[in-house]
Design a protein around this motif. Structure first.
Motif, mmCIF file in Angstrom:
data_model
loop_
_atom_site.group_PDB
_atom_site.id
_atom_site.type_symbol
_atom_site.label_atom_id
_atom_site.label_comp_id
_atom_site.label_asym_id
_atom_site.label_seq_id
_atom_site.Cartn_x
_atom_site.Cartn_y
_atom_site.Cartn_z
ATOM 1 N N SER A 78 -0.263 -8.095 -7.464
ATOM 2 C CA SER A 78 1.066 -7.901 -7.496
ATOM 3 C C SER A 78 1.673 -7.440 -6.182
ATOM 4 C CB SER A 78 1.440 -6.970 -8.568
ATOM 5 O OG SER A 78 2.779 -6.463 -8.555
ATOM 6 N N ALA A 79 0.700 -6.300 -5.665
ATOM 7 C CA ALA A 79 1.260 -5.880 -4.425
ATOM 8 C C ALA A 79 1.258 -6.837 -3.126
ATOM 9 C CB ALA A 79 0.222 -4.383 -4.084
ATOM 10 N N ALA A 82 3.998 -8.865 -3.304
ATOM 11 C CA ALA A 82 5.567 -8.276 -3.135
ATOM 12 C C ALA A 82 5.180 -7.874 -1.503
ATOM 13 C CB ALA A 82 5.129 -6.834 -3.843
ATOM 14 N N TYR A 86 7.918 -9.640 1.117
ATOM 15 C CA TYR A 86 8.527 -8.632 2.266
ATOM 16 C C TYR A 86 8.488 -9.516 3.408
ATOM 17 C CZ TYR A 86 8.598 -5.005 5.735
ATOM 18 O OH TYR A 86 8.882 -4.246 6.865
ATOM 19 N N ILE A 99 10.504 -2.914 -0.529
ATOM 20 C CA ILE A 99 9.958 -3.383 -1.946
ATOM 21 C C ILE A 99 10.266 -2.265 -2.873
ATOM 22 C CG2 ILE A 99 7.864 -3.956 -3.276
ATOM 23 C CD1 ILE A 99 6.673 -4.694 -0.540
ATOM 24 N N TRP A 101 9.747 -0.418 -6.260
ATOM 25 C CA TRP A 101 8.497 -0.564 -7.221
ATOM 26 C C TRP A 101 8.693 -0.969 -8.679
ATOM 27 C CZ3 TRP A 101 7.904 2.013 -11.977
ATOM 28 C CH2 TRP A 101 6.270 2.123 -12.514
ATOM 29 N N SER A 102 8.268 -2.152 -8.977
ATOM 30 C CA SER A 102 7.024 -2.342 -8.638
ATOM 31 C C SER A 102 6.912 -3.619 -7.714
ATOM 32 C CB SER A 102 5.868 -2.533 -9.939
ATOM 33 O OG SER A 102 6.372 -3.593 -10.598
ATOM 34 N N ASN A 103 7.725 -4.565 -8.047
ATOM 35 C CA ASN A 103 7.414 -5.877 -7.109
ATOM 36 C C ASN A 103 8.983 -6.451 -7.090
ATOM 37 O OD1 ASN A 103 7.785 -6.992 -9.606
ATOM 38 N ND2 ASN A 103 5.515 -7.802 -9.500
ATOM 39 N N TYR A 192 1.645 -1.402 1.216
ATOM 40 C CA TYR A 192 2.554 -1.512 0.228
ATOM 41 C C TYR A 192 3.357 -0.430 0.225
ATOM 42 C CZ TYR A 192 4.335 -1.639 -4.644
ATOM 43 O OH TYR A 192 5.113 -1.393 -5.631
#
Length: 247
Positions: A78-79, A82, A86, A99, A101-103, A192
């Motif tokens: 997920s990170a 993301a 970005y 970003i 949180w979370s994505n 992240y």
């Protein structure tokens, strides 16, 4: 290779649903990406719908095969996704990209896009990840109930080719996905955190019926958000708090 093949759909209910159906029929290989000109029932996080006028925005799903990852490493994927979103948006919208949180993809304090990852498990192992990404590209007007949307057109004043941009996003995902390995988890997490909206800054949040001010201090490897509320340090999981955006 992510984005090969790259399939443009005129209309579908949801690119994630379409990808899942194709996967269940055994008709696709990892890296396949579907782009929709129109979604009739686009999906967002926690059961929300993603609304978009036909042809205006980036709505796509990529099928990934996270071979080197255990299911407990879901947040690392997920990170990474993301960060790819970005990387992509930063090229066009500039360094006020971030970003949430979370994505969610943010520009200043406004939402430019979101990510929905649905996992396919077989025999107790993590076989595939269906990665759906929606980014506002050419939309100029949004429904009143959306608190803080923004599009690339609103930021830049330009019209964009959403299909071409989606192919650029595939390249960004490719670069981040190639780096996704347990030996690099710490570096991914640090990258992240460095892009996070409200990182180390006080902000307003809501938990249940309670509003409070807190500062983001950390993100744990499993994705839990660490907050500092008047010296009280605690962590929350996905869906446990809301970011309150004040206009």
């Amino acid at each position: 290779m992510i984005g090969q093949p790259f399939i443009v759909l005129n209309t579908t209910d949801s690119t994630n649903n379409y990808a899942m159906a194709q996967l269940n029929e055994g008709l696709v290989t990892p890296g396949t990406t579907w782009f929709a000109m129109e979604q009739t029932a686009g999906k967002g996080q926690r059961g929300k719908q993603w609304h978009s006028p036909p042809g205006e925005n980036l709505m796509m799903t990529t099928l990934l095969e996270p071979k080197v990852l255990a299911l407990s490493h879901q947040f690392m994927l997920s990170a990474s996704i993301a960060l790819a979103a970005y990387d992509f948006f930063l090229q066009y919208a500039g360094d006020e990209t971030g970003i949430k949180w979370s994505n969610d993809l943010y520009w200043r304090d406004r939402k430019a896009g979101g990510i929905l990852i649905e996992n396919v498990l077989r025999g107790g192992s993590w076989q595939y990840a269906i990665v759906g990404i929606g980014i506002n590209i050419n939309q100029a007007r949004f429904p009143d109930h959306l608190p803080n949307p923004v599009s690339l057109k609103q930021i830049t004043g330009k019209d964009w080719d959403a299909v071409a941009l989606a192919q650029t996003l595939c390249a960004c995902i490719q670069r981040r996905f190639e780096q996704l390995h347990p030996t690099r988890f710490e570096a991914i997490l640090e990258a992240y955190k460095s892009k996070l909206f409200r990182w180390q800054q006080p902000g307003l949040y809501k938990q249940g019926d309670t509003y409070f001010t807190a500062t983001i201090r950390d993100v744990q490897p499993d994705g839990r958000l660490v907050l500092d509320k008047d010296g009280e340090i605690f962590s929350v999981g996905f869906g446990e708090i809301e970011f309150v955006i004040t206009k």
